[in-house]
Design a protein around this motif. Structure first.
Motif, PDB file in Angstrom:
ATOM      1  N   ARG A   1       3.347 -12.222   3.650  1.00 49.51           N
ATOM      2  CA  ARG A   1       3.120 -11.131   4.479  1.00 49.51           C
ATOM      3  C   ARG A   1       3.743  -9.680   4.063  1.00 49.51           C
ATOM      4  NH1 ARG A   1       1.000 -10.997   9.505  1.00 49.51           N
ATOM      5  NH2 ARG A   1       1.263 -13.271   9.697  1.00 49.51           N
ATOM      6  N   PRO A   2       5.202  -9.671   3.922  1.00 56.09           N
ATOM      7  CA  PRO A   2       6.040  -8.486   3.456  1.00 56.09           C
ATOM      8  C   PRO A   2       5.412  -8.025   2.093  1.00 56.09           C
ATOM      9  CG  PRO A   2       7.499 -10.280   3.977  1.00 56.09           C
ATOM     10  CD  PRO A   2       6.181 -11.097   3.899  1.00 56.09           C
ATOM     11  N   LEU A   3       4.888  -8.664   1.168  1.00 53.85           N
ATOM     12  CA  LEU A   3       4.348  -8.003   0.093  1.00 53.85           C
ATOM     13  C   LEU A   3       3.041  -7.318   0.341  1.00 53.85           C
ATOM     14  CD1 LEU A   3       5.334 -10.447  -2.940  1.00 53.85           C
ATOM     15  CD2 LEU A   3       6.107  -8.236  -2.454  1.00 53.85           C
ATOM     16  N   ARG A   4       2.355  -7.927   1.429  1.00 54.01           N
ATOM     17  CA  ARG A   4       0.886  -7.293   1.648  1.00 54.01           C
ATOM     18  C   ARG A   4       1.241  -5.938   2.412  1.00 54.01           C
ATOM     19  NH1 ARG A   4      -0.235 -12.613   3.120  1.00 54.01           N
ATOM     20  NH2 ARG A   4      -0.364 -11.979   5.096  1.00 54.01           N
ATOM     21  N   GLU A   5       2.343  -6.112   3.100  1.00 52.12           N
ATOM     22  CA  GLU A   5       2.814  -4.828   4.002  1.00 52.12           C
ATOM     23  C   GLU A   5       3.185  -3.598   3.001  1.00 52.12           C
ATOM     24  OE1 GLU A   5       5.608  -6.378   6.598  1.00 52.12           O
ATOM     25  OE2 GLU A   5       4.349  -7.070   8.099  1.00 52.12           O
ATOM     26  N   ALA A   6       4.020  -4.160   1.842  1.00 53.58           N
ATOM     27  CA  ALA A   6       4.309  -3.448   0.856  1.00 53.58           C
ATOM     28  C   ALA A   6       3.325  -2.570   0.292  1.00 53.58           C
ATOM     29  CB  ALA A   6       5.288  -4.187  -0.220  1.00 53.58           C
ATOM     30  N   MET A   7       1.872  -3.444  -0.125  1.00 51.20           N
ATOM     31  CA  MET A   7       1.011  -2.767  -0.736  1.00 51.20           C
ATOM     32  C   MET A   7       0.347  -1.465   0.296  1.00 51.20           C
ATOM     33  SD  MET A   7       0.246  -3.750  -3.770  1.00 51.20           S
ATOM     34  CE  MET A   7       0.540  -5.027  -4.737  1.00 51.20           C
ATOM     35  N   VAL A   8       0.208  -1.828   1.481  1.00 49.46           N
ATOM     36  CA  VAL A   8      -0.173  -0.512   2.434  1.00 49.46           C
ATOM     37  C   VAL A   8       0.786   0.496   1.979  1.00 49.46           C
ATOM     38  CG1 VAL A   8      -0.440  -0.034   4.675  1.00 49.46           C
ATOM     39  CG2 VAL A   8      -1.155  -2.178   3.765  1.00 49.46           C
ATOM     40  N   LEU A   9       2.156   0.338   2.403  1.00 50.17           N
ATOM     41  CA  LEU A   9       3.128   1.354   2.256  1.00 50.17           C
ATOM     42  C   LEU A   9       3.244   1.965   0.921  1.00 50.17           C
ATOM     43  CD1 LEU A   9       6.110  -0.670   3.909  1.00 50.17           C
ATOM     44  CD2 LEU A   9       5.310   1.437   4.806  1.00 50.17           C
ATOM     45  N   LEU A  10       2.965   1.214  -0.239  1.00 45.35           N
ATOM     46  CA  LEU A  10       2.604   1.862  -1.454  1.00 45.35           C
ATOM     47  C   LEU A  10       1.366   2.908  -1.497  1.00 45.35           C
ATOM     48  CD1 LEU A  10       3.772   1.886  -4.449  1.00 45.35           C
ATOM     49  CD2 LEU A  10       2.188   0.005  -4.795  1.00 45.35           C
ATOM     50  N   ARG A  11       0.540   2.416  -0.682  1.00 44.91           N
ATOM     51  CA  ARG A  11      -0.760   3.193  -0.897  1.00 44.91           C
ATOM     52  C   ARG A  11      -0.274   4.701   0.083  1.00 44.91           C
ATOM     53  NH1 ARG A  11      -6.406   2.029   2.073  1.00 44.91           N
ATOM     54  NH2 ARG A  11      -7.812   3.679   1.277  1.00 44.91           N
ATOM     55  N   TRP A  12       0.234   4.340   1.106  1.00 42.30           N
ATOM     56  CA  TRP A  12       0.619   5.849   1.989  1.00 42.30           C
ATOM     57  C   TRP A  12       1.757   6.594   1.267  1.00 42.30           C
ATOM     58  CZ3 TRP A  12      -1.813   8.107   5.709  1.00 42.30           C
ATOM     59  CH2 TRP A  12      -2.464   7.457   6.418  1.00 42.30           C
ATOM     60  N   GLY A  13       2.450   6.002   0.465  1.00 41.13           N
ATOM     61  CA  GLY A  13       3.562   6.529  -0.134  1.00 41.13           C
ATOM     62  C   GLY A  13       2.629   7.613  -1.105  1.00 41.13           C
ATOM     63  N   LYS A  14       1.795   7.277  -2.157  1.00 38.44           N
ATOM     64  CA  LYS A  14       0.940   7.797  -2.991  1.00 38.44           C
ATOM     65  C   LYS A  14       0.274   8.999  -2.335  1.00 38.44           C
ATOM     66  CE  LYS A  14       0.627   4.216  -6.187  1.00 38.44           C
ATOM     67  NZ  LYS A  14       1.439   4.978  -7.398  1.00 38.44           N
ATOM     68  N   ARG A  15      -0.224   8.631  -1.027  1.00 36.05           N
ATOM     69  CA  ARG A  15      -0.968   9.669  -0.226  1.00 36.05           C
ATOM     70  C   ARG A  15      -0.058  10.776  -0.117  1.00 36.05           C
ATOM     71  NH1 ARG A  15      -4.918   7.300   4.079  1.00 36.05           N
ATOM     72  NH2 ARG A  15      -5.546   9.368   4.016  1.00 36.05           N
ATOM     73  N   PHE A  16       1.059  10.576   0.556  1.00 36.83           N
ATOM     74  CA  PHE A  16       2.033  11.488   1.149  1.00 36.83           C
ATOM     75  C   PHE A  16       2.282  12.333  -0.182  1.00 36.83           C
ATOM     76  CE2 PHE A  16       2.724   9.249   4.887  1.00 36.83           C
ATOM     77  CZ  PHE A  16       2.156  10.066   5.832  1.00 36.83           C
ATOM     78  N   LYS A  17       2.621  11.620  -1.364  1.00 38.80           N
ATOM     79  CA  LYS A  17       3.207  12.424  -2.709  1.00 38.80           C
ATOM     80  C   LYS A  17       2.281  13.323  -3.265  1.00 38.80           C
ATOM     81  CE  LYS A  17       5.122  11.431  -7.096  1.00 38.80           C
ATOM     82  NZ  LYS A  17       5.710  10.645  -7.937  1.00 38.80           N
ATOM     83  N   HIS A  18       1.047  12.797  -3.192  1.00 42.00           N
ATOM     84  CA  HIS A  18       0.005  13.817  -3.942  1.00 42.00           C
ATOM     85  C   HIS A  18      -1.072  14.380  -3.061  1.00 42.00           C
ATOM     86  CE1 HIS A  18       1.423  11.668  -7.470  1.00 42.00           C
ATOM     87  NE2 HIS A  18       1.216  10.671  -7.298  1.00 42.00           N
ATOM     88  N   GLY A  19      -0.679  14.273  -1.589  1.00 37.40           N
ATOM     89  CA  GLY A  19      -1.680  14.877  -0.686  1.00 37.40           C
ATOM     90  C   GLY A  19      -3.127  14.544  -0.674  1.00 37.40           C
TER      91      GLY A  19
END
Length: 291
Positions: free
Chosen positions: A106-124
């Motif tokens: 479960r933590p790694l699945r949550e990490a994938m969502v966080l990773l996706r949001w991080g990219k969205r925030f970084k690249h707009g």
């Protein structure tokens, strides 16, 4: 340096844009040498920590929710370490093996969502660019054990000039077997003061054997320039031939920067050694992903 890639890749600044795939040149044709012998300086970019690992063979058990026994008996900390560098399909497949695995991952699945949001925030992408929130998302993903998030957080630290923090995150991802983390760690060792080329070559080799094109190119440069390797004059041709193998693999994988150095190395070798290198490149297969 390289960072991670999960869902459709974001639009990146040209410096960090992923290299498009190009079809490999026919191995049946002999490579003609070009007279331009200028060798570029070894200045390498860090990579993004892709969520998927190209050309890496991973053995995952077929989904079977009814399976228990030996799958469920695997310690959770071992499972989490094994899955740290999984891409999304592999993580999903592992999560459906049995209920204990699903809960442990479960933590790694949550990490994938966080990773996706991080990219969205970084690249707009769909939101306003927000580097602070991007870094927070990557760090939260890293805390949950995602090697790809470690690489992206490390890249942001590196871009901010906080290189030791970036290197530390790259090292964590590299130990978990993430090719981009290994490649970026190698670059850190090359750019250190003083440089540590032997450590750099060690990590370039690990990532190159997993199929990372940037690491193959970096390793080829080191071998050709004699950085991080110890060899006498008798062994020099062998190192140059290895350099040609790796630069050829990088070229075939789409690393456009490899084209010129490939021609330089070809010019330095006899035709039999060129042919031997091309044969080795044709037969090369990436190592199976393991820790």
């Amino acid at each position: 340096m390289e960072s991670s890639k999960t869902w459709p890749p974001p639009s990146l600044p040209s410096r960090f844009s992923p290299v498009p795939h190009r079809n490999p040149p026919s191995s049946n044709k002999k490579i003609s040498a070009k007279p331009n012998l200028f060798i570029p300086a070894l200045s390498l970019q860090h990579q993004r920590g892709r969520g998927e690992r190209a050309n890496v063979t991973s053995k995952m058990p077929a989904p079977a929710l009814q399976s228990t026994g030996k799958f469920a008996d695997l310690p959770f900390d071992v499972l989490a370490r094994l899955a740290a560098a999984f891409d999304i399909p592999e993580l999903w497949a592992a999560s459906t093996v049995c209920r204990p695995w699903r809960e442990a991952l479960r933590p790694l699945r949550e990490a994938m969502v966080l990773l996706r949001w991080g990219k969205r925030f970084k690249h707009g992408r769909g939101v306003r660019p927000d580097p602070k929130r991007a870094l927070e998302s990557f760090l939260k993903g890293a805390e949950r054990g995602s090697a790809a998030a470690m690489v992206d957080a490390g890249l942001m630290y590196w871009e901010m000039g906080r290189k030791e923090e970036g290197k530390s995150l790259y090292a964590r991802a590299a130990e978990l077997g993430h090719p981009a983390g290994q490649c970026n760690l190698g670059i850190c060792f090359l750019e250190a003061d003083p440089a540590e080329p032997e450590e750099a070559v060690k990590w370039f080799f690990r990532a190159a054997e997993l199929g990372n094109a940037r690491a193959q190119y970096s390793l080829a440069l080191c071998l050709h320039k004699g950085r991080g390797v110890k060899c006498n004059l008798r062994e020099a041709s062998g190192e140059t031939m290895k350099a040609l193998v790796y630069v050829e693999l990088a070229f075939r994988a789409g690393e456009t920067a490899a084209s010129h150095i490939r021609d330089v190395i070809v010019h330095a070798l006899s035709q039999p050694l060129r042919d031997c290198a091309m044969t080795s490149a044709d037969k090369w297969r990436p190592q199976q992903f393991h820790r």
